[in-house]
Design a protein around this motif. Structure first.
Motif, short mmCIF file in Angstrom:
data_model
loop_
_atom_site.label_atom_id
_atom_site.label_comp_id
_atom_site.label_asym_id
_atom_site.label_seq_id
_atom_site.Cartn_x
_atom_site.Cartn_y
_atom_site.Cartn_z
N ARG A 99 3.37 -0.17 -11.39
CA ARG A 99 4.75 0.33 -11.30
C ARG A 99 5.42 -0.14 -10.01
N CYS A 100 4.65 -0.15 -8.95
CA CYS A 100 5.18 -0.59 -7.66
C CYS A 100 5.61 -2.06 -7.74
N SER B 287 -2.25 1.99 -12.23
CA SER B 287 -0.94 2.22 -12.84
C SER B 287 0.15 2.31 -11.77
N GLU B 288 -0.16 2.99 -10.68
CA GLU B 288 0.81 3.11 -9.59
C GLU B 288 1.09 1.74 -8.96
N MET C 144 6.59 6.36 -3.01
CA MET C 144 6.35 4.93 -3.09
C MET C 144 7.50 4.22 -2.39
N GLY D 201 -5.24 5.68 -12.50
CA GLY D 201 -4.00 6.16 -11.87
C GLY D 201 -3.55 5.26 -10.74
N LEU E 180 0.60 0.21 -0.50
CA LEU E 180 -0.02 0.71 -1.73
C LEU E 180 -0.95 -0.34 -2.34
#
Length: 101
Positions: free
Chosen positions: A87-88, A83-84, A1, A80, A9
């Motif tokens: 978080r990013c 969630s990524e 990331m 998923g 993303l």
């Protein structure tokens, strides 16, 4: 990331969430309305970063995982990815991002 540029993303998340749900996605608790709402939320955050720069990331308060927990979405490919994306957005290195602008 890439913490200095989360836009690729976020672009990917928006694109994936624009596609129709699979039966597996539906079995995990996704609905078309939920998919559109989550996609819109990520899209708005992405637009804010593009318009105002990465420094605005510190003001974004994504609560996508809490939202998915409340509606009972099970783990899977979309969960998923969301969630990524969250978080990013939460971990963008604003100082590095400012230097890159």
């Amino acid at each position: 990331m890439n913490l200095t540029n989360p836009l690729p993303l976020l672009d990917e998340a928006v694109a994936v969430l624009k596609t129709p749900l699979t039966q597996e996605d539906r079995n995990q608790g996704w609905t078309d309305d939920l998919r559109r709402e989550i996609q819109e939320e990520i899209s708005q955050n992405r637009s804010a970063l593009r318009r105002h720069g990465m420094g605005v990331a510190r003001y974004l308060r994504p609560r996508l995982e809490e939202w998915l927990d409340r509606v009972g979405v099970a783990p899977g490919r979309l969960r998923g990815l969301v969630s990524e994306a969250q978080r990013c957005l939460e971990t963008v290195d604003c100082d590095s991002a400012r230097m890159a602008e």
